[in-house]
Enzyme design. Structure first.
Site, PDB file in Angstrom:
ATOM      1  N   GLY A 110       0.812  -1.220   0.000  1.00 42.80           N
ATOM      2  CA  GLY A 110       0.000   0.000   0.000  1.00 42.80           C
ATOM      3  C   GLY A 110       0.835   1.255   0.000  1.00 42.80           C
ATOM      4  O   GLY A 110       0.348   2.338  -0.329  1.00 42.80           O
ATOM      5  N   ARG A 111       2.060   1.112   0.412  1.00 49.38           N
ATOM      6  CA  ARG A 111       2.950   2.286   0.381  1.00 49.38           C
ATOM      7  C   ARG A 111       4.385   1.855   0.143  1.00 49.38           C
ATOM      8  O   ARG A 111       5.315   2.640   0.319  1.00 49.38           O
ATOM      9  CB  ARG A 111       2.845   3.050   1.687  1.00 49.38           C
ATOM     10  N   LYS A 131       9.746   2.545   0.843  1.00 52.35           N
ATOM     11  CA  LYS A 131       8.564   2.505   1.709  1.00 52.35           C
ATOM     12  C   LYS A 131       8.158   3.937   2.009  1.00 52.35           C
ATOM     13  O   LYS A 131       8.939   4.685   2.598  1.00 52.35           O
ATOM     14  CB  LYS A 131       8.871   1.750   2.999  1.00 52.35           C
ATOM     15  N   ARG A 194      14.521   0.023   1.494  1.00 55.49           N
ATOM     16  CA  ARG A 194      14.773  -1.280   2.117  1.00 55.49           C
ATOM     17  C   ARG A 194      15.411  -2.224   1.102  1.00 55.49           C
ATOM     18  O   ARG A 194      15.148  -2.121  -0.095  1.00 55.49           O
ATOM     19  CB  ARG A 194      13.468  -1.903   2.604  1.00 55.49           C
ATOM     20  N   ASP A 274       0.917 -11.230   6.969  1.00 53.51           N
ATOM     21  CA  ASP A 274       1.450 -10.404   5.879  1.00 53.51           C
ATOM     22  C   ASP A 274       2.758  -9.731   6.279  1.00 53.51           C
ATOM     23  O   ASP A 274       3.385  -9.079   5.450  1.00 53.51           O
ATOM     24  CB  ASP A 274       0.415  -9.349   5.443  1.00 53.51           C
ATOM     25  N   ASP A 284       9.055  -5.592   8.220  1.00 53.69           N
ATOM     26  CA  ASP A 284       8.075  -4.567   8.595  1.00 53.69           C
ATOM     27  C   ASP A 284       8.204  -4.149  10.062  1.00 53.69           C
ATOM     28  O   ASP A 284       7.439  -4.576  10.930  1.00 53.69           O
ATOM     29  CB  ASP A 284       6.637  -5.034   8.310  1.00 53.69           C
TER      30      ASP A 284
HETATM   31  P1  AMP Z   1       1.214  -2.911   8.303  1.00 54.09           P
HETATM   32  O1  AMP Z   1       0.309  -2.823   9.475  1.00 54.09           O
HETATM   33  O2  AMP Z   1       2.228  -1.787   8.244  1.00 54.09           O
HETATM   34  O3  AMP Z   1       1.847  -4.230   8.129  1.00 54.09           O
HETATM   35  O4  AMP Z   1       0.307  -2.637   7.032  1.00 54.09           O
HETATM   36  C1  AMP Z   1      -0.794  -3.426   6.698  1.00 54.09           C
HETATM   37  C2  AMP Z   1      -1.301  -3.023   5.343  1.00 54.09           C
HETATM   38  O5  AMP Z   1      -1.682  -1.654   5.338  1.00 54.09           O
HETATM   39  C3  AMP Z   1      -0.297  -3.174   4.215  1.00 54.09           C
HETATM   40  O6  AMP Z   1      -0.994  -3.571   3.077  1.00 54.09           O
HETATM   41  C4  AMP Z   1       0.248  -1.789   4.062  1.00 54.09           C
HETATM   42  O7  AMP Z   1       0.761  -1.553   2.773  1.00 54.09           O
HETATM   43  C5  AMP Z   1      -0.982  -0.946   4.329  1.00 54.09           C
HETATM   44  N1  AMP Z   1      -0.639   0.397   4.819  1.00 54.09           N
HETATM   45  C6  AMP Z   1      -0.168   0.731   6.043  1.00 54.09           C
HETATM   46  N2  AMP Z   1       0.000   2.052   6.130  1.00 54.09           N
HETATM   47  C7  AMP Z   1      -0.361   2.584   4.945  1.00 54.09           C
HETATM   48  C8  AMP Z   1      -0.416   3.909   4.405  1.00 54.09           C
HETATM   49  N3  AMP Z   1      -0.056   4.984   5.113  1.00 54.09           N
HETATM   50  N4  AMP Z   1      -0.850   4.040   3.143  1.00 54.09           N
HETATM   51  C9  AMP Z   1      -1.223   2.998   2.406  1.00 54.09           C
HETATM   52  N5  AMP Z   1      -1.208   1.737   2.846  1.00 54.09           N
HETATM   53  C10 AMP Z   1      -0.785   1.524   4.100  1.00 54.09           C
HETATM   54 MG    MG Z   2       3.143  -4.858   6.883  1.00 57.32          MG
END
Ligand code: AMP
Ligand code: MG
Length: 524
Positions: A110-111, A131, A194, A274, A284
């Site tokens: 997502g980012r 990232k 990364r 994930d 992550d």
């Molecule tokens: P995480 O909790 O960081 O492992 O993220 C879980 C999901 O949310 C993943 O698909 C990330 O890419 C997405 N995600 C987290 N933060 C953001 C953000 N600021 N913008 C877009 N996607 C995000």
């Molecule tokens: Mg993640």
């Protein structure tokens, strides 16, 4: 997660491609549109030009960048997403996953943006990922950005874990921009570059399995086997079933990983499927924490209300996550008994790995029948008063080193000093009766070892420096004031965590009182 940045209107970069001399091979991107969406990073607004926040020369060397990369304005632009890198073919990858034990459906980068795979100096192939470089088709409600605070934390932790010998993704750099990003409050944007052989997650497999896209699932599994686990093709184990062998190999690497985490006192904080690497890497870095006081029930993520990912639960969660991977691979393995046997490699391997780590921490080279009881007694002692985990092991190492000096006959002029390390160790405990009883047992056990060898081992596995939250917080506060020297200074300590670094006693000491107020949540 609504954005202050108007992230939709930012131009995808039209700047000239930046030359780096890296050789790009981009293998994951070649799997095709079922796996990736090609797209360029989203440039940050030109009104907020980028700047370097932190750089790892070690990772630059690994990639084969020339040493002057740290001074390159072009690379600074490219690694912030403001210009393309010549030869890279950026993609966002799709994955799904279980979050906090619940099926979350499709997630994806997502980012994060996979710039591509560079050959690197070992020719092994190293994926390079930005990232925080903007929205992708998988951003859902998110803004595709990362903030300075969490980017510095990820950068430093990646390099600190590597130096501690823990398998992990690496980080080349953090770049920042004053572009505002909204979290609980307004912060500023940053991008972490990364680096890892692969960023493939358990969730990539779960994605295709959940959609019953079994052809795509097989292509992915074959890709991972051919690239990273070729021995699975030729093994006789698991009835020659390469997919079961893959699951067993991942289970083994995950066991090694978790043993490292527990032994070094690392809490990941968000062990969703994930966030689990198919290569057994720490992946992550979000609300992670290195333990201060030893508390098995410690929860580092303030968003984790149930304590699902508490420190002591991590090994079981990993096993649960491996079951999710097994479920995803089952259509390829086609035999539940084989799949279960492959996952159970984790159950066999984890205790052995953990034992090996703790034996080294205790300075034990030989194997004695009561060693397990000694280790349990040690952890009980630490839990009783929540003794500082890192300081305990380092002071214990110093104590054994002092013993080694004594037995080497270095008494005489040194004799006034002898006993100081013992006293420092004892000073960690209020209940000195319990400590003294424990120490008698430990000393008796140590007498069966070559104490010189024990001391050398202990000083090489019990770090003096770990990335405690307060250390990160201190350099983050400086960085918000535009002083990035603290990031570099802390990185230098963390890159050599077993060395003494005279003059940095505070960084090796107890957390200051203000550290208690630091709250780390999923927000990043
Ligand atoms: P995480 O909790 O960081 O492992 O993220 C879980 C999901 O949310 C993943 O698909 C990330 O890419 C997405 N995600 C987290 N933060 C953001 C953000 N600021 N913008 C877009 N996607 C995000
Ligand atoms: Mg993640």
């Amino acid at each position: 997660m609504s954005a202050v940045l108007d992230t939709t209107s930012h131009a995808r970069s039209e700047a000239a491609p930046v030359q780096t001399g890296l050789r790009w091979i981009n293998r994951y991107a070649q799997l095709g549109p079922a796996y990736v969406t090609a797209l360029a990073p989203q440039a940050l607004p030109a009104t907020h030009p980028p700047y370097w926040v932190g750089q790892s020369r070690a990772v630059g060397d690994l990639l084969g960048l020339t040493p002057d990369w740290t001074q390159s304005d072009e690379l600074l632009a490219a690694l912030t997403g403001n210009a393309p890198l010549a030869g890279s073919a950026p993609v966002a990858t799709v994955y799904s996953g279980h979050q906090f034990g619940v099926w979350a459906g499709q997630l994806g980068d997502g980012r994060a943006l996979l710039l591509g795979e560079a050959q690197g100096i070992t020719d092994q192939g190293l994926e390079v990922q930005l990232k925080g470089a903007g929205r992708t088709p998988y951003s859902r409600m998110g803004d595709g950005r990362a903030v300075l605070r969490s980017s510095i934390r990820e950068f430093l932790a990646s390099e600190a874990m590597h130096a501690l010998g823990v398998p992990t993704t690496r980080a080349l750099c953090v770049t920042g921009s004053d572009a505002p990003v909204r979290r609980e409050e307004i912060e500023t944007a940053a991008v972490v570059t990364r680096v890892a052989p692969s960023f493939i997650r358990f969730g990539h497999f779960e994605h295709f399995a959940s959609r019953e896209q079994f052809d795509e699932l097989r292509v992915l599994a074959d890709y991972v086997i051919d690239r990273y686990y070729p021995e699975c093709r030729t093994t006789d184990a698991y009835q020659g079933n390469a997919y079961a062998a893959l699951l067993a190999a991942v289970s083994e690497r995950t066991a090694v990983l978790l043993a490292h985490w527990q032994a070094v006192g690392f809490c990941h904080g968000v062990m969703n499927t994930d966030n689990m690497s198919i290569l057994g890497l720490t992946l992550d870095y979000g609300p992670y924490q290195f333990l201060d006081g030893y508390n098995p029930a410690h929860i580092c993520n303030h968003s984790d209300n149930q304590g699902r990912y508490a420190y002591a639960r991590q090994p079981n969660v990993a096993y649960w996550n491996l079951h999710a991977l097994a479920q995803a691979l089952l259509p390829l393995i086609e035999d539940e008994t084989l799949a279960q046997a492959a996952v159970d490699v984790y159950r066999e391997r984890f205790p052995l790995e953990l034992d090996a780590r703790y034996r080294a921490k205790l300075g034990l080279h030989t194997d004695q029948p009561d060693d397990r009881a000694l280790l349990e007694a040690t952890l009980r002692l630490l839990a009783q008063e929540r003794t500082d985990y890192t300081i305990f092991w380092r002071r214990l190492s110093r104590f054994v080193a002092e013993r080694a000096q004594l037995t080497a006959g270095a008494e005489g002029s040194e004799s006034t000093k002898v006993g100081a390390a013992a006293q420092n160790l004892r000073d960690l405990f209020i209940d000195t009766t319990a400590f003294d009883a424990w120490l008698r047992g430990y000393e008796a056990r140590l007498s069966q070892e070559n104490v010189q060898a024990s001391a050398a081992l202990m000083l090489s596995v019990n770090p003096k420096f770990v990335l405690r939250n307060w250390l990160g917080e201190q350099v983050i506060r400086q960085a918000r004031g535009k002083d990035y020297s603290g990031v570099a200074r802390l990185l230098a300590l963390l890159e050599r965590p077993y060395e003494e670094h005279p003059g940095f006693e505070a960084e090796a000491g107890f957390p200051p009182d203000w550290a208690a107020s630091i709250e780390i949540s999923c927000s990043s």
